[in-house]
Write a protein that holds these residues in place. Structure first.
Motif, PDB file in Angstrom:
ATOM      1  N   LEU A  70       0.829  -1.213   0.000  1.00  0.00           N
ATOM      2  CA  LEU A  70       0.000   0.000   0.000  1.00  0.00           C
ATOM      3  C   LEU A  70       0.861   1.260   0.000  1.00  0.00           C
ATOM      4  CD1 LEU A  70      -2.989  -0.892   2.361  1.00  0.00           C
ATOM      5  CD2 LEU A  70      -2.782  -1.110  -0.126  1.00  0.00           C
ATOM      6  N   LYS A  71       2.027   1.198   0.626  1.00  0.00           N
ATOM      7  CA  LYS A  71       2.925   2.363   0.625  1.00  0.00           C
ATOM      8  C   LYS A  71       3.377   2.677  -0.797  1.00  0.00           C
ATOM      9  CE  LYS A  71       5.165   5.342   3.266  1.00  0.00           C
ATOM     10  NZ  LYS A  71       4.442   6.292   4.142  1.00  0.00           N
ATOM     11  N   SER A  72       3.556   1.635  -1.611  1.00  0.00           N
ATOM     12  CA  SER A  72       3.965   1.854  -3.002  1.00  0.00           C
ATOM     13  C   SER A  72       2.837   2.475  -3.823  1.00  0.00           C
ATOM     14  CB  SER A  72       4.396   0.524  -3.642  1.00  0.00           C
ATOM     15  OG  SER A  72       3.281  -0.347  -3.798  1.00  0.00           O
ATOM     16  N   LYS A  73       1.607   2.302  -3.360  1.00  0.00           N
ATOM     17  CA  LYS A  73       0.451   2.870  -4.058  1.00  0.00           C
ATOM     18  C   LYS A  73       0.146   4.293  -3.610  1.00  0.00           C
ATOM     19  CE  LYS A  73      -1.819  -1.636  -4.679  1.00  0.00           C
ATOM     20  NZ  LYS A  73      -1.912  -1.619  -6.161  1.00  0.00           N
ATOM     21  N   LYS A  74       0.440   4.598  -2.332  1.00  0.00           N
ATOM     22  CA  LYS A  74       0.130   5.925  -1.793  1.00  0.00           C
ATOM     23  C   LYS A  74       1.196   6.287  -0.765  1.00  0.00           C
ATOM     24  CE  LYS A  74      -3.626   8.634   0.274  1.00  0.00           C
ATOM     25  NZ  LYS A  74      -5.049   8.597   0.738  1.00  0.00           N
ATOM     26  N   GLU A  75       2.128   7.141  -1.161  1.00  0.00           N
ATOM     27  CA  GLU A  75       3.281   7.467  -0.333  1.00  0.00           C
ATOM     28  C   GLU A  75       2.885   8.093   0.994  1.00  0.00           C
ATOM     29  OE1 GLU A  75       7.178   7.839   0.926  1.00  0.00           O
ATOM     30  OE2 GLU A  75       6.403   6.734  -0.808  1.00  0.00           O
ATOM     31  N   SER A  76       1.828   8.911   0.996  1.00  0.00           N
ATOM     32  CA  SER A  76       1.441   9.642   2.215  1.00  0.00           C
ATOM     33  C   SER A  76       0.636   8.799   3.199  1.00  0.00           C
ATOM     34  CB  SER A  76       0.635  10.885   1.838  1.00  0.00           C
ATOM     35  OG  SER A  76      -0.572  10.508   1.176  1.00  0.00           O
ATOM     36  N   LEU A  77       0.340   7.558   2.855  1.00  0.00           N
ATOM     37  CA  LEU A  77      -0.462   6.690   3.713  1.00  0.00           C
ATOM     38  C   LEU A  77       0.234   6.441   5.049  1.00  0.00           C
ATOM     39  CD1 LEU A  77      -3.152   5.104   3.535  1.00  0.00           C
ATOM     40  CD2 LEU A  77      -1.834   3.169   2.659  1.00  0.00           C
ATOM     41  N   LYS A  78      -0.548   6.496   6.146  1.00  0.00           N
ATOM     42  CA  LYS A  78       0.001   6.275   7.486  1.00  0.00           C
ATOM     43  C   LYS A  78      -0.514   4.947   8.045  1.00  0.00           C
ATOM     44  CE  LYS A  78       2.016  10.264   7.442  1.00  0.00           C
ATOM     45  NZ  LYS A  78       3.466  10.336   7.238  1.00  0.00           N
ATOM     46  N   PHE A  79       0.326   4.328   8.890  1.00  0.00           N
ATOM     47  CA  PHE A  79      -0.007   3.010   9.422  1.00  0.00           C
ATOM     48  C   PHE A  79       0.140   2.976  10.933  1.00  0.00           C
ATOM     49  CE2 PHE A  79       1.576   2.563   5.138  1.00  0.00           C
ATOM     50  CZ  PHE A  79       0.677   1.704   4.542  1.00  0.00           C
ATOM     51  N   ILE A  80      -0.763   2.245  11.572  1.00  0.00           N
ATOM     52  CA  ILE A  80      -0.672   1.949  13.000  1.00  0.00           C
ATOM     53  C   ILE A  80      -0.714   0.428  13.121  1.00  0.00           C
ATOM     54  CG2 ILE A  80      -1.786   2.147  15.256  1.00  0.00           C
ATOM     55  CD1 ILE A  80      -3.025   4.791  14.205  1.00  0.00           C
ATOM     56  N   ILE A  81       0.274  -0.148  13.794  1.00  0.00           N
ATOM     57  CA  ILE A  81       0.352  -1.606  13.930  1.00  0.00           C
ATOM     58  C   ILE A  81      -0.243  -2.035  15.270  1.00  0.00           C
ATOM     59  CG2 ILE A  81       1.964  -3.503  14.350  1.00  0.00           C
ATOM     60  CD1 ILE A  81       3.710  -2.482  12.170  1.00  0.00           C
ATOM     61  N   LEU A  82      -1.057  -3.075  15.232  1.00  0.00           N
ATOM     62  CA  LEU A  82      -1.590  -3.722  16.439  1.00  0.00           C
ATOM     63  C   LEU A  82      -0.970  -5.112  16.540  1.00  0.00           C
ATOM     64  CD1 LEU A  82      -5.416  -2.920  16.064  1.00  0.00           C
ATOM     65  CD2 LEU A  82      -3.685  -1.575  17.253  1.00  0.00           C
ATOM     66  N   SER A  83      -0.587  -5.517  17.744  1.00  0.00           N
ATOM     67  CA  SER A  83       0.004  -6.851  17.889  1.00  0.00           C
ATOM     68  C   SER A  83      -0.198  -7.363  19.306  1.00  0.00           C
ATOM     69  CB  SER A  83       1.496  -6.810  17.565  1.00  0.00           C
ATOM     70  OG  SER A  83       2.074  -8.089  17.734  1.00  0.00           O
ATOM     71  N   HIS A  84      -0.206  -8.680  19.446  1.00  0.00           N
ATOM     72  CA  HIS A  84      -0.253  -9.305  20.773  1.00  0.00           C
ATOM     73  C   HIS A  84       1.127  -9.336  21.404  1.00  0.00           C
ATOM     74  CE1 HIS A  84      -4.388 -10.535  21.022  1.00  0.00           C
ATOM     75  NE2 HIS A  84      -4.343 -11.184  19.864  1.00  0.00           N
ATOM     76  N   HIS A  85       2.177  -9.179  20.590  1.00  0.00           N
ATOM     77  CA  HIS A  85       3.547  -9.368  21.077  1.00  0.00           C
ATOM     78  C   HIS A  85       4.358  -8.102  20.913  1.00  0.00           C
ATOM     79  CE1 HIS A  85       2.571 -13.599  21.241  1.00  0.00           C
ATOM     80  NE2 HIS A  85       2.184 -13.540  19.970  1.00  0.00           N
ATOM     81  N   ASP A  86       5.243  -7.897  21.883  1.00  0.00           N
ATOM     82  CA  ASP A  86       6.182  -6.768  21.830  1.00  0.00           C
ATOM     83  C   ASP A  86       7.333  -7.192  20.924  1.00  0.00           C
ATOM     84  OD1 ASP A  86       7.345  -4.390  22.328  1.00  0.00           O
ATOM     85  OD2 ASP A  86       7.766  -4.739  24.444  1.00  0.00           O
ATOM     86  N   ASP A  87       7.037  -7.294  19.623  1.00  0.00           N
ATOM     87  CA  ASP A  87       7.945  -7.925  18.673  1.00  0.00           C
ATOM     88  C   ASP A  87       8.816  -6.892  17.974  1.00  0.00           C
ATOM     89  OD1 ASP A  87       9.229  -9.590  17.005  1.00  0.00           O
ATOM     90  OD2 ASP A  87       7.450 -10.680  16.361  1.00  0.00           O
ATOM     91  N   PHE A  88      10.019  -6.677  18.494  1.00  0.00           N
ATOM     92  CA  PHE A  88      10.878  -5.616  17.974  1.00  0.00           C
ATOM     93  C   PHE A  88      11.633  -6.013  16.710  1.00  0.00           C
ATOM     94  CE2 PHE A  88      10.023  -3.899  22.082  1.00  0.00           C
ATOM     95  CZ  PHE A  88      10.064  -2.528  21.883  1.00  0.00           C
ATOM     96  N   LYS A  89      11.472  -7.259  16.268  1.00  0.00           N
ATOM     97  CA  LYS A  89      12.173  -7.617  15.037  1.00  0.00           C
ATOM     98  C   LYS A  89      11.568  -6.898  13.829  1.00  0.00           C
ATOM     99  CE  LYS A  89       9.537 -11.792  13.798  1.00  0.00           C
ATOM    100  NZ  LYS A  89       9.612 -13.236  13.591  1.00  0.00           N
ATOM    101  N   PHE A  90      10.309  -6.410  13.984  1.00  0.00           N
ATOM    102  CA  PHE A  90       9.676  -5.667  12.897  1.00  0.00           C
ATOM    103  C   PHE A  90       9.903  -4.161  12.994  1.00  0.00           C
ATOM    104  CE2 PHE A  90       6.893  -9.431  13.512  1.00  0.00           C
ATOM    105  CZ  PHE A  90       7.053  -9.999  12.260  1.00  0.00           C
ATOM    106  N   ALA A  91      10.447  -3.693  14.120  1.00  0.00           N
ATOM    107  CA  ALA A  91      10.425  -2.261  14.410  1.00  0.00           C
ATOM    108  C   ALA A  91      11.204  -1.425  13.401  1.00  0.00           C
ATOM    109  CB  ALA A  91      10.955  -2.007  15.825  1.00  0.00           C
ATOM    110  N   GLN A  92      12.440  -1.813  13.047  1.00  0.00           N
ATOM    111  CA  GLN A  92      13.231  -1.009  12.106  1.00  0.00           C
ATOM    112  C   GLN A  92      12.522  -0.870  10.771  1.00  0.00           C
ATOM    113  OE1 GLN A  92      17.398  -1.252  11.538  1.00  0.00           O
ATOM    114  NE2 GLN A  92      17.747  -2.464  13.375  1.00  0.00           N
ATOM    115  N   GLU A  93      12.062  -1.978  10.236  1.00  0.00           N
ATOM    116  CA  GLU A  93      11.395  -1.958   8.940  1.00  0.00           C
ATOM    117  C   GLU A  93      10.111  -1.143   9.009  1.00  0.00           C
ATOM    118  OE1 GLU A  93       9.945  -5.133   5.512  1.00  0.00           O
ATOM    119  OE2 GLU A  93      10.384  -5.831   7.539  1.00  0.00           O
ATOM    120  N   ALA A  94       9.364  -1.285  10.113  1.00  0.00           N
ATOM    121  CA  ALA A  94       8.103  -0.576  10.262  1.00  0.00           C
ATOM    122  C   ALA A  94       8.321   0.934  10.275  1.00  0.00           C
ATOM    123  CB  ALA A  94       7.401  -1.013  11.548  1.00  0.00           C
TER     124      ALA A  94
END
Length: 521
Positions: A70-94
């Motif tokens: 979706l970011k490739s379709k709309k650069e200004s799009l904003k995201f909020i992530i919901l998760s059950h886990h405090d999973d920091f392996k995704f943090a840099q990429e996110a």
């Protein structure tokens, strides 16, 4: 109304978000909800959206892949992530993909979510995620301000005027200046702009998340591996101790998602805009002290003024003498020298001394024809995380050089007979020599020669001869195309296989590895 799309494979989560949040009252409308990334893309293409609230773990297309698409379709799009886990392996990429917040589901409430959504409408300055033209203009203003901080002859007024309504113009006194240096474990000479922006984003994202909680305002200027924050308290009074605690928390969280080491300097409280550059100088001085004290966060005090009353001169002649003599005084001399530099605590002096040390190391390597060793003459002291790390590096480097310098073949302090033995070795190392043969040549007792040779040289007859042969072999490997068996025979080994074994035991490299690495023709 800003359009929101909810994506989660749990029905209760989707229903709960749609029904318990007062979307319309707060200026938002939910355009739909999806069970996975595939459905979310279909809904987005039909209705568009400004904000995506998404889970990470979902079937078909997961949350991270959805964000990329979706970011490739709309650069200004904003995201909020919901998760059950405090999973920091995704943090840099996110963070790189423009994720505004990573919310744990058990912490999710209407107040928390609305506060995060409100951030999207704030005018707080951060690293631009907008259109390219806006980003280029902001980068230009940033570079102008960074140059202003670092060059005393530049005036602030033109930069401030060009910045217009940027947050710096709105900043009120009093404030602190915080300088953050990013240390990379692999000490790269250069990093691309994209790589540096990646790290800026991570640190700035973490800092602003924590600043919101502490009601602190931040204005950011970046350059090279440095980030400069102008810091102001919005509500509660802010002092150096509280700001240090804040930066400790920032550093702790950054370490959870990167391998960066942050060296932080904090200025005293400044009351006027005119003292901003002086406050920056204080923050840089605090960083210097942190470097010497091996403390990653340091606050400036007036008694921390840099000392200019302790001129230091490197005694190269003394150092060269100790290196050539290979005495135990070498480490003692280096220890004393670095203790003096530590007492002075002046990075300009330290920078000059390390430059001279590197130049001397290169000179010795070339003059003594030592095995090539990597010595980066241009590398600044910033490549080291602390003074103690720098000290360890140079003590090890010069100890290694001292060990590599070939022993003097006719040192004046050796006895007549030992000097004669060394000369005989030099002329006949390619032959099958024995202690008895050498003793007969000198017309002295074999046992007497063996004892005195070891007492004076520190090694026995056979070890000294073998070391000499290996040094000759290394020279031939570096400078000729001769076969290994030819070199073995030329330096006095009957068996090329035995020669290869001995060579590796002395150099930790095979003959081929040594030639591949050090061949100079």
């Amino acid at each position: 109304m800003r359009k929101v799309l909810i994506v989660d494979d749990e029905l209760l989560v989707r229903v709960g978000l749609k029904s318990t949040i007062r979307w319309e009252e707060n200026g938002y409308t939910v355009i739909g909800d999806a069970r996975n990334g595939k459905e979310a893309i279909e809904l987005f293409e039909k209705h568009d959206a400004d904000i995506i609230i998404t889970d990470i773990s979902m079937p078909l297309i997961d949350g991270m892949e959805l964000i990329k698409i979706l970011k490739s379709k709309k650069e200004s799009l904003k995201f909020i992530i919901l998760s059950h886990h405090d999973d920091f392996k995704f943090a840099q990429e996110a963070i790189d993909l423009g994720v505004v917040k990573y919310i744990l589901k058990h912490e999710l409430t209407e107040a928390v979510l609305l506060q995060v959504l409100e951030k999207l409408n704030d005018n707080d300055q951060g690293l631009s995620n907008g259109n390219p033209e806006q980003g280029m203009q902001e980068r230009k203003h940033n570079d102008e301000l960074y140059r202003w901080f670092n060059h005393r002859h530049l005036s602030l007024e033109p930069e401030a005027e060009r910045a217009g309504s940027r947050p710096l113009a709105l900043f009120k006194e009093p404030y602190f200046i915080v300088s953050i240096l990013m240390k990379f474990h692999d000490h790269p000479a250069d990093r691309s702009t994209e790589q540096m922006m990646h790290y800026y984003k991570i640190i700035d994202h973490v800092s602003r998340e924590l600043a919101d909680e502490e009601h602190i305002s931040l204005f950011l200027v970046t350059g090279g591996n440095e980030m400069i924050y102008v810091v102001q308290a919005n509500e509660m009074p802010l002092d150096q101790n509280k700001l240090k605690e804040f930066m400790l928390t920032v550093r702790k969280n950054v370490k959870r998602i990167t391998d960066l080491k942050l060296i932080v300097g904090i200025s005293e409280l400044s009351e006027t805009r005119e003292t901003m550059r002086e406050a920056y100088r204080q923050a840089k001085r605090a960083q210097e002290l942190g470097f010497f004290q091996n403390d990653e966060i340091w606050s400036y005090k007036k008694e921390n003024q840099a000392s200019s009353h302790f001129p230091f001169t490197l005694d190269e002649d003394r150092l060269l003498k100790l290196l050539n003599q290979r005495t135990t005084e070498l480490e003692s001399y280096l220890e004393t020298m670095f203790n003096q530099l530590y007492h002075i605590k002046n990075t300009a002096i330290l920078q000059e001394v390390t430059r001279q040390l590197k130049k001397l190391a290169v000179q010795l390597r070339n003059e003594k024809q030592l095995d090539p060793m990597e010595i980066d003459e241009a590398a600044p002291i910033e490549e080291f995380s602390s003074f103690s790390e720098l000290k360890i590096h140079f003590v090890a480097l010069f100890t290694k050089i001292a060990d590599a310098i070939p022993q003097d073949e006719d040192p004046q302090h050796y006895s007549y007979h030992v000097r004669k033995v060394i000369h005989y070795f030099k002329e006949n190392y390619h032959k099958n020599l024995s202690l008895a043969e050498v003793a007969d040549y000198l017309q002295i007792n074999k046992s007497y020669l063996s004892v005195h040779f070891k007492q004076e040289t520190g090694v026995n007859f056979s070890v000294y001869l073998t070391k000499l042969r290996i040094e000759k072999a290394k020279e031939l490997l570096r400078t000729t195309d001769k076969k290994i068996y030819e070199i073995a025979e030329e330096v006095g080994f009957d068996s090329p296989y035995y020669f290869s074994t001995v060579f590796k035991s002395f150099t930790q490299l095979s003959c081929k590895e040594y030639r591949d690495k050090f061949y100079v023709l």
